[in-house]
Design an enzyme around this catalytic site. Structure first.
Site, PDB file in Angstrom:
ATOM      1  N   ASP A 198     -16.202   7.652 -37.571  1.00 13.85           N
ATOM      2  CA  ASP A 198     -15.570   8.477 -36.522  1.00 13.85           C
ATOM      3  C   ASP A 198     -14.337   7.752 -35.990  1.00 13.85           C
ATOM      4  OD1 ASP A 198     -17.253   6.485 -35.233  1.00 13.85           O
ATOM      5  OD2 ASP A 198     -17.014   7.593 -33.353  1.00 13.85           O
TER       6      ASP A 198
ATOM      7  N   ASP B 175      -9.254   1.396 -37.635  1.00 11.78           N
ATOM      8  CA  ASP B 175     -10.429   1.531 -36.760  1.00 11.78           C
ATOM      9  C   ASP B 175     -11.154   2.826 -37.062  1.00 11.78           C
ATOM     10  OD1 ASP B 175     -12.270   1.493 -34.704  1.00 11.78           O
ATOM     11  OD2 ASP B 175     -10.809   1.836 -33.121  1.00 11.78           O
TER      12      ASP B 175
ATOM     13  N   GLU C 283     -19.387   5.621 -32.919  1.00 14.37           N
ATOM     14  CA  GLU C 283     -19.010   4.335 -32.321  1.00 14.37           C
ATOM     15  C   GLU C 283     -18.010   4.540 -31.191  1.00 14.37           C
ATOM     16  OE1 GLU C 283     -17.251   0.488 -31.484  1.00 14.37           O
ATOM     17  OE2 GLU C 283     -16.146   2.242 -32.202  1.00 14.37           O
ATOM     18  N   GLU C 284     -17.093   5.473 -31.364  1.00 14.87           N
ATOM     19  CA  GLU C 284     -16.051   5.673 -30.350  1.00 14.87           C
ATOM     20  C   GLU C 284     -16.554   6.403 -29.110  1.00 14.87           C
ATOM     21  OE1 GLU C 284     -13.571   3.992 -30.612  1.00 14.87           O
ATOM     22  OE2 GLU C 284     -12.928   3.789 -32.694  1.00 14.87           O
TER      23      GLU C 284
ATOM     24  N   THR D 196       3.236  22.846  -4.134  1.00 16.97           N
ATOM     25  CA  THR D 196       2.897  22.130  -2.904  1.00 16.97           C
ATOM     26  C   THR D 196       1.435  22.374  -2.549  1.00 16.97           C
ATOM     27  OG1 THR D 196       3.753  24.063  -1.742  1.00 16.97           O
ATOM     28  CG2 THR D 196       5.223  22.165  -1.951  1.00 16.97           C
TER      29      THR D 196
END
Lengths: 457, 457
Positions: free
Chosen positions: B88, B119, B152-153, B314
């Site tokens: 992943d 990674d 893992e992430e 605003t």
């Protein structure tokens, strides 16, 4: 007058239908994806003015959204009322919090729910219908001019240019605006002043790219953290604003003025319950009315940076942003305040981040001269239809161009607001009470009548 | 060995092509819209393992994204290496900052640009190709098992369950992971530790709806302002974290350890230039290596609230949010730290806002036993292909499950990272150098060989 009553009673359903059709147009001026809608809305306003009996009606192009002009001149020697309003509206988001579509008006419990219902389509339209009433019943006592713009919610950048180029056409004796609120139908009030505005956007840049918060975290300044520290430093523990020189030009109210202001009916418990907060907040030493009406403020209107999606991302962001606006009071100047903010914000930035400060728009505060004949006429008009004189209050909002009218056209402005603070202006589920809409249409003709009479004296 | 060299030289282009095809699958675990892609990626990993010569290859379903398992058992009496990796990837945003599509890998200046290139797709795939090399040349010296996960992430929530339920199948002598970085090809390094992680999400609620910042501004607490004040208070002027008890369990390094750590080659000027920052930042009294490797940190990973669109609105927002994560070092415990954060954040919230704190995921820090045979084998493997022993360094990132392997399987982990800190992990334009990819494939077989030999002794 009975003829007004009769005419309005006969046409009240049509008045409402016409307003609803305007509310169905998503004229969001801040979002360029709606540019076609704002154009369409301007054309619709033009048609309505013509139907109401106005002449020389024109959609005037500007560098931004167009301005709709129209007039009814009956006698050059009679006084002239310049009616200002705006057909543009605030962005509707967050959409998920609306109970019904922001541009699919629904009527519930006697209230019209739609973006723009109170701010300002519903309110400027009261004038269109009030003038129609007087024209249709041959009772219009003075001249009337309409200037309905499409950029009020984004700072009216092009209105100033239009006014400078149309001074002759805009000649009048007073400006009349309904774009504010009253306390309640039981306690009518009239705004004697408005706050100014200075709206800034800030960008804080750390590293040149998003970084892995594990690999770099702890050794590289995080712009989101730094931005938070900078914003936190803008108020002290008493919630005074810490920008050097910020309060220099603020005119403090006299004890008498403070007393008068705080004598207006106000239920703190109801205020807190309505907002579902544990307590109010604000500058030490001032009441809620003073904090929102007579004291300058600094608010974070938006903040964003890094990963804001679903789940978790371990990132050290490259950039963080915030939209920060300040409300100003007499005699603060929005350009001076914007400069003070920019200089201060750049000064407090640590050397390991870069800071960019961009002003969005602004306007100066305004105080109505309560001795002006138009102000007195407005008071009398309220008394005629509400059975009591309105309570003078200071509005917390801003209509930046009011100060401009005085500067460029030499005209004073009278603020006859018929909305309520609880109308959810700028929020999801904006509403406007039908009773207020009709009460406005009923009251406005009296203003024209009294203003004309009192001007003659 | 020459047979490895020859085989890899002959197949190097195919190795790359196979990796690129994996990189084309947007297996973003944090974003449920990509659930089909992560499934597809798991199936692709399965096919690749089978082609490489692995047996009993299986896509194992979990409550979240599946885990791919495969093995090659040649002799029950030989040592077994359990290779862990993850297919992943991090979300690719902000997309506008990518020079090419995050999932359309391109090769430029000898680097593969794509999300997941370093990674961890590019790195775990080195092991698949290294094992293929040994099997194809009949030189595999030991047993190998693969466990490639897809969460893992996002915190490996389901891996722990899988491990508990598959202790027999996962029996091994050591865990081998390539999911970290080295200093450079000229200065190979090996991680001797990883930081833990505690990832929180906070929500600050002021009024029950967005308010007009003019009508209410100054009298109602603004949750964005309050959130900034709360975040600002989490660091003191020396950038120490102010959460009571936060540092209680931190094990300080010995002077010798600090000296060794700081002896690693590091060019501060190059570091600063690469990130385009004026200076580094961090906890007073520590070097960059110590700040990122051996000290705990607290980072704002994301912050949002109010109006963040085009133009100006605003509004006084009803809610403001932040994602805040802390990197932990021995012997901090992520559950204890999460509890400390939650208690402190709730405590410092003023009474006029409501605060909700939700933990996302976490993991404990880990230190590699440098006297372990596998660690020594890894050192020897680097020496064989790089011509020099790797420098021991502390990684700033986290692989939460490393601590889990020790707890559940009683296994030590060796971290043979072949990426670079400059690979833009978790950032736009993530890349992996081809030279590092091939160097990894070349080095890993030596690890297996030395580990097997040294284990026999």
């Amino acid at each position: 007058m009975q003829v007004w009553k009769d005419y309005q009673a006969k046409n009240k359903d049509r008045f409402l239908e016409e307003l609803l059709s305007l509310l169905r147009i998503p004229s969001v001026s801040a979002d360029s994806r709606h540019n076609e809608d704002t154009k369409r809305c301007a054309e619709a306003v033009k048609e309505r003015l013509i139907e109401a009996g106005a002449e020389k009606v024109e959609v005037c192009p500007t560098a931004g959204h167009p301005i709709v002009y129209g007039e009814k001149i009956i006698d050059a020697n009679l006084p002239t009322v310049l009616v200002y309003g705006h057909y543009d509206v605030q962005p509707p988001d967050p959409l998920e919090l609306w109970h019904s579509g922001p541009f699919e008006p629904v009527i519930k419990d006697g209230k019209i729910y739609a973006r723009g219902s109170a701010d300002d389509k519903g309110q400027f339209y009261m004038h269109v219908k009030a003038v129609e009433t007087m024209i249709a019943t041959n009772t219009l006592p003075c001249n009337v001019k309409f200037m309905i713009e499409g950029e009020e919610e984004v700072g009216s950048a092009n209105l100033g240019i239009f006014i400078k180029e149309n001074k002759e056409r805009l000649k009048a004796d007073v400006v009349l605006i309904s774009d504010t609120a009253m306390i309640s139908l039981e306690n009518p009030s009239i705004d004697t002043g408005l706050r100014g505005l200075s709206y800034m956007e800030v960008e804080v840049t750390g590293p040149n790219r998003d970084l892995h918060s594990g690999v770099y975290g702890g050794a590289v300044a995080n712009p989101a953290t730094i931005l938070c520290q900078m914003i936190a430093s803008l108020h002290d523990k008493d919630n005074h604003i810490t920008i050097p020189g910020f309060y220099d030009d603020v005119v403090d109210l006299s004890d008498a003025e403070r007393k008068a202001l705080n004598s207006a009916p106000f239920d703190l418990k109801e205020y807190i319950t309505d907002l579902e907060i544990a307590d109010v907040w604000g500058e030490k030493g001032y009441s809620v009315f003073e904090r929102t009406g007579t004291r300058p403020t600094l608010e974070v209107n938006g903040i964003w940076g890094g990963y804001t999606g679903e789940g978790a991302k371990t990132v050290l962001p490259s950039k963080a942003y915030a939209k920060i606006s300040m409300r100003l009071v007499p005699n603060q100047d929005n350009h001076k305040i914007s400069d003070l903010f920019k200089a201060h914000f750049e000064k407090i930035a640590p050397n390991n981040v870069k800071v960019k400060v961009t002003p969005h728009h602004g306007g100066n505060p305004y105080v109505t001269p309560t001795d002006h004949v138009a102000f007195k006429a407005a008071n009398k008009a309220y008394a005629a239809t509400f059975g009591k004189e309105p309570i003078p209050v200071r509005g917390g909002g801003s209509i930046p161009i009011v100060a401009l009218f005085e500067k460029e056209l030499g005209l004073k402005t009278v603020l006859m607001g018929f909305g309520l603070d609880s109308d959810n202006l700028h929020s999801p589920n904006e509403k406007f009470d039908l009773a207020n809409f009709y009460k406005g249409i009923e009251t406005i003709p009296y203003f024209h009548q009294y203003f004309t009479e009192m001007s003659k004296k």
